[in-house]
Motif scaffolding. Structure first.
Motif, mmCIF file in Angstrom:
data_model
loop_
_atom_site.group_PDB
_atom_site.id
_atom_site.type_symbol
_atom_site.label_atom_id
_atom_site.label_comp_id
_atom_site.label_asym_id
_atom_site.label_seq_id
_atom_site.Cartn_x
_atom_site.Cartn_y
_atom_site.Cartn_z
ATOM 1 N N ASN A 25 15.103 3.551 -5.910
ATOM 2 C CA ASN A 25 15.511 2.158 -5.890
ATOM 3 C C ASN A 25 16.203 1.804 -7.192
ATOM 4 O O ASN A 25 16.321 2.608 -8.091
ATOM 5 C CB ASN A 25 14.302 1.253 -5.615
ATOM 6 C CG ASN A 25 13.264 1.316 -6.702
ATOM 7 O OD1 ASN A 25 13.540 1.774 -7.813
ATOM 8 N ND2 ASN A 25 12.066 0.857 -6.415
ATOM 9 N N TYR A 55 10.280 7.067 -0.137
ATOM 10 C CA TYR A 55 10.608 5.745 0.389
ATOM 11 C C TYR A 55 10.849 5.820 1.889
ATOM 12 O O TYR A 55 11.509 6.726 2.384
ATOM 13 C CB TYR A 55 11.842 5.204 -0.336
ATOM 14 C CG TYR A 55 11.561 4.987 -1.794
ATOM 15 C CD1 TYR A 55 11.179 3.745 -2.263
ATOM 16 C CD2 TYR A 55 11.611 6.049 -2.695
ATOM 17 C CE1 TYR A 55 10.877 3.545 -3.616
ATOM 18 C CE2 TYR A 55 11.312 5.862 -4.038
ATOM 19 C CZ TYR A 55 10.952 4.612 -4.483
ATOM 20 O OH TYR A 55 10.644 4.427 -5.809
ATOM 21 N N ASP A 57 11.560 3.431 5.669
ATOM 22 C CA ASP A 57 12.150 2.224 6.247
ATOM 23 C C ASP A 57 11.049 1.257 6.681
ATOM 24 O O ASP A 57 10.174 1.612 7.464
ATOM 25 C CB ASP A 57 13.009 2.633 7.451
ATOM 26 C CG ASP A 57 13.724 1.463 8.103
ATOM 27 O OD1 ASP A 57 13.603 0.319 7.625
ATOM 28 O OD2 ASP A 57 14.423 1.711 9.101
ATOM 29 N N SER A 59 12.182 -2.020 7.475
ATOM 30 C CA SER A 59 13.038 -3.124 7.912
ATOM 31 C C SER A 59 12.399 -3.861 9.073
ATOM 32 O O SER A 59 11.872 -3.248 9.993
ATOM 33 C CB SER A 59 14.402 -2.590 8.352
ATOM 34 O OG SER A 59 15.002 -1.869 7.309
ATOM 35 N N ARG A 60 12.467 -5.197 8.994
ATOM 36 C CA ARG A 60 11.897 -6.023 10.046
ATOM 37 C C ARG A 60 12.942 -6.412 11.101
ATOM 38 O O ARG A 60 12.607 -6.793 12.199
ATOM 39 C CB ARG A 60 11.254 -7.262 9.450
ATOM 40 C CG ARG A 60 10.111 -6.912 8.515
ATOM 41 C CD ARG A 60 9.298 -8.120 8.154
ATOM 42 N NE ARG A 60 8.441 -7.966 6.998
ATOM 43 C CZ ARG A 60 7.501 -7.075 6.808
ATOM 44 N NH1 ARG A 60 7.286 -6.164 7.707
ATOM 45 N NH2 ARG A 60 6.770 -7.039 5.718
ATOM 46 N N ASN A 64 19.036 -6.109 8.153
ATOM 47 C CA ASN A 64 18.652 -6.007 6.740
ATOM 48 C C ASN A 64 17.847 -4.742 6.500
ATOM 49 O O ASN A 64 16.744 -4.598 7.024
ATOM 50 C CB ASN A 64 17.819 -7.220 6.313
ATOM 51 C CG ASN A 64 18.626 -8.496 6.352
ATOM 52 O OD1 ASN A 64 19.771 -8.516 5.912
ATOM 53 N ND2 ASN A 64 18.045 -9.547 6.911
ATOM 54 N N GLU A 66 15.509 -2.387 4.464
ATOM 55 C CA GLU A 66 14.463 -2.570 3.471
ATOM 56 C C GLU A 66 13.607 -1.300 3.443
ATOM 57 O O GLU A 66 13.265 -0.758 4.499
ATOM 58 C CB GLU A 66 13.600 -3.779 3.853
ATOM 59 C CG GLU A 66 12.644 -4.210 2.790
ATOM 60 C CD GLU A 66 11.862 -5.459 3.197
ATOM 61 O OE1 GLU A 66 10.848 -5.723 2.539
ATOM 62 O OE2 GLU A 66 12.239 -6.142 4.175
ATOM 63 N N ALA A 68 10.184 0.800 1.469
ATOM 64 C CA ALA A 68 8.965 0.639 0.688
ATOM 65 C C ALA A 68 8.530 1.997 0.160
ATOM 66 O O ALA A 68 8.733 3.030 0.803
ATOM 67 C CB ALA A 68 7.853 0.033 1.543
#
Length: 190
Positions: A25, A55, A57, A59-60, A64, A66, A68
């Motif tokens: 990131n 990391y 995925d 993403s919601r 977008n 995203e 974690a």
């Protein structure tokens, strides 16, 4: 020869680790590169581990992206053991007169080390009828290669996460075996 082998393994480990942490990131990009991979010593252990961030995925919605972070602690010998198995599967060099020990499309499903036993979980195509000499060479190749690691004395082979009696019908591999055990686990044909 062992020194060259160890240097080769260190290079492979570093390349593997670089591949594993290739994406990061924005905060990590500003850090000193020496701090990206942390080498740990576990308490009451002389096993060196690597502390990695990977990391995924989270993403919601589809518009977008995203990710974690999850922290992983990887034991050095398990990483090297998996590299050793990948090299055995890859086969000998093109210029070598040696023969491969595994069928072409064999895959490692998992690899771990516990109580000085390397647990090697392979895909099902590794099991096929073999001559006794061919199967013995296969088992010797695996156990001799993996026992180069100080933490490995024996090997336990699984196929598709299941215990198996034999790879080629000539040796009983239902229990962990070491180099000195191979002749004693030969199945006597009636």
């Amino acid at each position: 020869m062992r020194k060259i082998y160890r240097v080769f393994l260190v290079i492979l480990i570093m390349l593997s680790l670089a591949t594993l942490i290739g994406c990061g990131n924005e905060n990590m990009a500003n850090e000193d590169t020496n701090k990206k991979i942390k080498t740990l010593k576990l308490t009451n252990s002389d096993e060196t581990c690597f502390n990695l961030n990977v990391y995924f995925d989270v993403s919601r919605d589809e518009n977008n992206a995203e990710v974690a972070k999850e922290e992983r602690i990887i034991q050095k010998d398990e990483l090297i053991g998996e590299v050793i198995m990948q090299e055995l599967i890859k086969g000998p060099s093109v210029k070598s007169e040696a023969k491969p020990i595994f069928p072409k499309h064999t895959r490692i499903l998992s690899f771990s080390i516990k109580d000085n036993i390397a647990y090697v979980n392979l895909s099902s195509n590794v099991k096929y009828p073999m001559t006794p000499a061919r199967e013995k060479a296969c088992l010797q190749s695996i156990v001799l290669s993996l026992s180069e690691l100080q933490s490995v004395d024996k090997v336990k082979i699984l196929i598709d996460n299941k215990n198996v009696e034999s790879l080629g019908g000539n040796f009983d591999i239902s229990k962990p075996f070491g180099e000195d055990d191979i002749d004693s686990i030969k199945i006597e044909k009636k």
